[in-house]
Design a protein around this motif. Structure first.
Motif, mmCIF file in Angstrom:
data_model
loop_
_atom_site.group_PDB
_atom_site.id
_atom_site.type_symbol
_atom_site.label_atom_id
_atom_site.label_comp_id
_atom_site.label_asym_id
_atom_site.label_seq_id
_atom_site.Cartn_x
_atom_site.Cartn_y
_atom_site.Cartn_z
ATOM 1 N N LYS A 12 29.489 32.505 26.674
ATOM 2 C CA LYS A 12 29.445 33.965 26.713
ATOM 3 C C LYS A 12 28.220 34.544 27.439
ATOM 4 N N PRO A 13 28.081 34.290 28.726
ATOM 5 C CA PRO A 13 26.953 34.844 29.481
ATOM 6 C C PRO A 13 27.029 36.373 29.537
ATOM 7 N N GLU A 14 25.849 37.003 29.535
ATOM 8 C CA GLU A 14 25.790 38.468 29.480
ATOM 9 C C GLU A 14 25.531 39.134 30.826
ATOM 10 N N ALA A 74 29.551 51.419 42.308
ATOM 11 C CA ALA A 74 30.982 51.112 42.411
ATOM 12 C C ALA A 74 31.325 49.826 41.679
ATOM 13 N N LEU A 75 30.455 48.847 41.779
ATOM 14 C CA LEU A 75 30.730 47.559 41.140
ATOM 15 C C LEU A 75 30.455 47.555 39.645
ATOM 16 N N SER A 76 29.771 48.572 39.157
ATOM 17 C CA SER A 76 29.447 48.585 37.734
ATOM 18 C C SER A 76 30.514 49.288 36.908
ATOM 19 N N ASN A 77 31.579 49.702 37.551
ATOM 20 C CA ASN A 77 32.603 50.397 36.769
ATOM 21 C C ASN A 77 33.307 49.435 35.817
ATOM 22 N N TYR A 78 33.956 49.995 34.848
ATOM 23 C CA TYR A 78 34.556 49.220 33.763
ATOM 24 C C TYR A 78 35.600 48.222 34.248
ATOM 25 N N GLU A 79 36.427 48.633 35.211
ATOM 26 C CA GLU A 79 37.491 47.759 35.691
ATOM 27 C C GLU A 79 36.930 46.464 36.275
ATOM 28 N N ALA A 113 25.907 39.283 35.246
ATOM 29 C CA ALA A 113 26.707 38.868 36.389
ATOM 30 C C ALA A 113 25.966 39.193 37.680
ATOM 31 N N ALA A 114 25.948 38.239 38.600
ATOM 32 C CA ALA A 114 25.424 38.465 39.950
ATOM 33 C C ALA A 114 26.654 38.649 40.834
ATOM 34 N N ILE A 115 27.044 39.910 41.005
ATOM 35 C CA ILE A 115 28.286 40.227 41.725
ATOM 36 C C ILE A 115 28.266 39.655 43.134
ATOM 37 N N ASN A 116 27.125 39.805 43.827
ATOM 38 C CA ASN A 116 27.057 39.342 45.217
ATOM 39 C C ASN A 116 27.154 37.825 45.333
ATOM 40 N N LEU A 117 26.825 37.104 44.254
ATOM 41 C CA LEU A 117 26.927 35.644 44.256
ATOM 42 C C LEU A 117 28.197 35.158 43.565
ATOM 43 N N ALA A 118 28.901 36.067 42.903
ATOM 44 C CA ALA A 118 30.132 35.760 42.171
ATOM 45 C C ALA A 118 29.896 34.723 41.075
ATOM 46 N N VAL A 119 28.783 34.882 40.348
ATOM 47 C CA VAL A 119 28.476 33.990 39.228
ATOM 48 C C VAL A 119 27.955 34.807 38.048
ATOM 49 N N VAL A 120 28.020 34.203 36.869
ATOM 50 C CA VAL A 120 27.510 34.841 35.650
ATOM 51 C C VAL A 120 26.419 33.967 35.043
ATOM 52 N N PHE A 121 25.481 34.632 34.328
ATOM 53 C CA PHE A 121 24.344 33.942 33.732
ATOM 54 C C PHE A 121 24.118 34.421 32.309
ATOM 55 N N CYS A 122 23.524 33.554 31.479
ATOM 56 C CA CYS A 122 23.062 33.985 30.165
ATOM 57 C C CYS A 122 21.741 34.757 30.373
ATOM 58 N N LYS A 123 21.293 35.442 29.321
ATOM 59 C CA LYS A 123 20.064 36.226 29.460
ATOM 60 C C LYS A 123 18.876 35.336 29.818
ATOM 61 N N ARG A 124 18.820 34.153 29.249
ATOM 62 C CA ARG A 124 17.689 33.259 29.501
ATOM 63 C C ARG A 124 17.636 32.877 30.992
ATOM 64 N N CYS A 125 18.743 32.463 31.541
ATOM 65 C CA CYS A 125 18.767 32.047 32.953
ATOM 66 C C CYS A 125 18.629 33.218 33.919
ATOM 67 N N ALA A 126 19.047 34.393 33.484
ATOM 68 C CA ALA A 126 18.905 35.586 34.330
ATOM 69 C C ALA A 126 17.474 36.111 34.300
ATOM 70 N N ILE A 168 35.581 40.572 35.501
ATOM 71 C CA ILE A 168 34.584 39.502 35.488
ATOM 72 C C ILE A 168 34.643 38.742 34.165
ATOM 73 N N TRP A 169 34.608 39.465 33.055
ATOM 74 C CA TRP A 169 34.507 38.812 31.749
ATOM 75 C C TRP A 169 35.810 38.197 31.272
ATOM 76 N N THR A 170 36.960 38.580 31.833
ATOM 77 C CA THR A 170 38.224 37.962 31.423
ATOM 78 C C THR A 170 38.557 36.722 32.245
ATOM 79 N N GLU A 171 37.845 36.517 33.321
ATOM 80 C CA GLU A 171 38.061 35.333 34.157
ATOM 81 C C GLU A 171 37.600 34.086 33.386
ATOM 82 N N PRO A 172 38.495 33.108 33.170
ATOM 83 C CA PRO A 172 38.132 31.902 32.395
ATOM 84 C C PRO A 172 36.897 31.170 32.920
ATOM 85 N N SER A 173 36.717 31.128 34.233
ATOM 86 C CA SER A 173 35.556 30.405 34.783
ATOM 87 C C SER A 173 34.241 31.125 34.498
#
Length: 147
Positions: free
Chosen positions: A125-127, A99-104, A129-142, A109-114
């Motif tokens: 430009k992190p690639e 459900a969380l992986s849908n396009y909408e 997202a940890a939906i349950n933590l509400a944060v995004v990461f680059c590939k290296r940090c993920a 997530i990606w249009t949010e400025p933060s």
């Protein structure tokens, strides 16, 4: 409430709903969970409710019990065995993930400025997202950087 039966199922069977003290025929299908009074109602498409899993969270409670928390209700389920509980929890968590992986959701997530910078290293430009933590990461940090 009438439901069309799903074409492909993650899992289906009976679960006890605490508080109701009876078993409901439960179907996990893609990004939804459907509750029916029994298998006959399921075959007829007469459901009690459908739960959109994009608002769901699954938490193990005790030996055979787990909760499905939504914005409007907590469904407390009890499986017949520990093994079945594990299978139901996995199926429902997969449903939440679908459900969380849908396009909408991804678009939001990606249009949010933060979310234009990695939460760990501030890379642009992190690639991931940890939906349950509400944060995004680059590939290296993920931990997914293959270089």
């Amino acid at each position: 409430m009438t439901f069309n039966p799903c074409v492909s199922y993650e899992m289906k069977g009976y679960l006890e709903l605490r508080g109701l003290r009876s078993k409901l025929y439960t179907v996990v299908c893609a990004d939804k969970v459907f509750l029916y009074k029994n298998t006959e109602d399921y075959r007829l498409g007469i459901g009690i409710t459908s739960i959109d899993m994009n608002v769901g969270n699954v938490k193990e409670v005790d030996r055979r019990a787990f909760d499905l928390t939504t914005a409007y209700r907590i469904f407390s389920f009890v499986a017949d065995t520990d093994q079945l509980k594990d299978q139901w929890v996995e199926a429902m968590r997969n449903s939440v993930a679908e459900a969380l992986s849908n396009y909408e959701v991804a678009e939001r997530i990606w249009t949010e400025p933060s979310n234009q910078m990695c939460a760990d290293c501030s890379a642009a430009k992190p690639e991931w997202a940890a939906i349950n933590l509400a944060v995004v990461f680059c590939k290296r940090c993920a931990g997914n950087d293959q270089s």
